[in-house]
Design a protein around this motif. Sequence first.
Motif, PDB file in Angstrom:
ATOM      1  N   LEU A  21      43.162   7.170  82.771  1.00 50.09           N
ATOM      2  CA  LEU A  21      43.190   5.721  83.339  1.00 50.09           C
ATOM      3  C   LEU A  21      43.453   5.358  84.596  1.00 50.09           C
ATOM      4  N   ARG A  77      39.046   3.219  82.630  1.00 55.37           N
ATOM      5  CA  ARG A  77      39.205   4.419  82.104  1.00 55.37           C
ATOM      6  C   ARG A  77      37.917   5.366  82.180  1.00 55.37           C
ATOM      7  N   GLN A 100      41.490  -2.439  85.977  1.00 57.72           N
ATOM      8  CA  GLN A 100      41.854  -0.821  85.561  1.00 57.72           C
ATOM      9  C   GLN A 100      40.806  -0.741  84.643  1.00 57.72           C
ATOM     10  N   ASP A 102      34.892   2.607  77.006  1.00 53.24           N
ATOM     11  CA  ASP A 102      35.589   1.438  76.647  1.00 53.24           C
ATOM     12  C   ASP A 102      37.157   1.815  76.610  1.00 53.24           C
ATOM     13  N   PRO A 103      38.093   0.804  77.064  1.00 51.13           N
ATOM     14  CA  PRO A 103      39.443   1.309  76.604  1.00 51.13           C
ATOM     15  C   PRO A 103      39.888   1.246  75.376  1.00 51.13           C
ATOM     16  N   THR A 104      39.345   0.667  74.522  1.00 52.60           N
ATOM     17  CA  THR A 104      39.727   0.745  72.936  1.00 52.60           C
ATOM     18  C   THR A 104      39.015   1.496  72.215  1.00 52.60           C
TER      19      THR A 104
END
Length: 469
Positions: free
Chosen positions: A353, A368, A366, A267-269
Amino acid sequence: MSQNTYSLCAAGLVLMLSLGTVPQINAVAADACPDPPCSIAKSADASSLEEIVVTGSHIRGVETAGSKLIVIGRDQIDASGYGRVEDVLATVTQNFNRTNGAVQEPGFFNLNHGAEVQLRGLGVGTTLTLVNGQRQGASGWQGSFTDVSTIPVSAIERIEILPEGTAALYGSDAIGGVVNIILRRNFEGVEARVRGSTTDSEATERSAALLVGHVGSRGNVLAGFQFNDSDALRCSARAVCAANADFRRFGGTDLRGFASNPGTILDPTTLAPIAAIPHGQDGTQLTAAQLMPGTANYTDNVTDNDILPKQTMRSAFVSASYKVTEQWELSADGRYSRRDFRFTYPVPPNDFLVPASNAFNHLGRQVRVAYDFSRDFGPVTDSGPTETSFFSASVKGMLPKGWQINLAGAYAKASTEFVESNFALNYMAIEAALASSDPATALNIFGDGSHTNAAVLAALRSRTAPLMI
């Protein structure tokens, strides 16, 4: 192969002059003791007394105050079955078990996998280590400790340990205490030792030692050689390490990471795992439908991971003394040792990324990815030789009126060449390769195994010039 090389070399020359009086046994007035035993003591010559040297005091024949001296004799060393000095010292309660530097990754304080003595656990450089009462050449980054592993255990007569602070007497490097390793001298004959040990894995240790000595009416000479060879102890050979940081079956928690090969989509966050990249594919045609949501691939901390390094040690020593007269003696000691070591562990994991422009990113956005480069570059490898040498010479004699003189000089040198491969990566080049839309120059981290062009991988290695010190 990316390599960083660190070379350390330290040498020192020390001169010592000691003057003192020898304790007299005829200090009682004659009229206070008319009996014959006292008159006999009065006529005794001071030079006929046996010299007593106590570690921790400059006053001859007087026992030091405070903690009692711990003495490990030759018989105790033989009975212990240990073949290395650091293993013998690890049995001392007051010695912090960090004494064996081989069990840890070599931080800058200990690049050569040496072994220190650390009484009371007060930190590096707080325990003074002497050999035959003389300071030794320092080892490690900035010469921060004395490497006792270079002293062959077959050469030791006894080990004296003063387990309390004696900085007032010796200096700030004796805050934790003093260890004095006394080497053998009066040995007559030939002694050969062979030792072998093994574990329930492939790790074995082998050692052999030869000692030759002769004692004459005016002096002695002693020479010896010791060889030690130990295999690397693999992570897979021990259950706790082989658990790969999942300690739930030992009553602990699961501490596994998600950087792996194949990788894990994060999860990018929150950086929590959201999907695993499947096994058995090369990453060139991976689509979102092939991902395994709700699962993760875990970091491999077992393969190519050493708990103990492979080490080979060769040590030689010689000592001699000669009585010029009954009251004057010349003596000399020399030691040399060389250790070669090799230690491997996985490349430090990371997450990256990956832009939508990446030639191998067919996920439509995009992402990660937590990824491990170990299968692309191989494990991190630390290796190198360590050499130490020490030579000392002294003159002892008796002066008029009971004074004694001891003039000694010593030369010591320690050098280490540390070569580290695959630890440093060029992260600016990695970012550029991840953004590339050309399959010939793009980095592929979506496959199972290594599927990136070899020339691209070569460009990702660090170009930092070797550091020579």
